[in-house]
Design a protein around this motif. Structure first.
Motif: not given
Length: 131
Positions: A14-32
């Motif tokens: 979709t062009g969101i980008g993996t870094q943006q998704m990674e940041d989202f995952i970290g912010n929503m679900f934590g560092s693990v």
């Protein structure tokens, strides 16, 4: 790992980008969970052939098979785990045994029309057969 793999493929196509998704995952679900995402985006799902994977795909497949058997004996369906198991076994058939449990991502990439291999994973032009 299955859901993270799907999220990262979604981010790529979709062009969101993996870094943006990674940041989202970290912010929503934590560092693990973010660290699991990094295993995918940094290419650890398909390490160089001379490098051992973090958690071998064969061991993950064994564990998933056991969990699915327990679920079946209790008349429970684990749809996400079923998908993950199919994808990880397909990854082993396609790319051989030197894969991490996160190699689910490679098959999810293929299903979305991308290459199994990412820019950060090892690169191969020919699939390897399961031994």
């Amino acid at each position: 790992m299955e859901v993270i793999a799907e999220a990262q493929v979604f981010a790529e196509v979709t062009g969101i980008g993996t870094q943006q998704m990674e940041d989202f995952i970290g912010n929503m679900f934590g560092s693990v969970l973010q660290s699991y995402s990094k295993r995918i985006t940094r290419g650890a799902y398909a390490p160089p052939l001379d490098t051992a994977p973090g958690f071998a795909a064969a061991l993950a497949c064994k564990d998933m098979k056991h969990a699915l058997s327990i679920a079946d004996s209790h008349n429970v369906r684990l749809h996400t785990l079923e998908t993950a198991s199919k994808r990880l076994n397909a990854a082993r058939e396609y790319a051989g045994e030197n894969l991490d449990s996160s190699a689910i991502y490679g098959i999810a990439r293929q299903e979305a029309g991308l290459s199994f291999w990412s820019a950060n994973s090892r690169q191969e032009s020919e699939p390897r057969k399961l031994v």
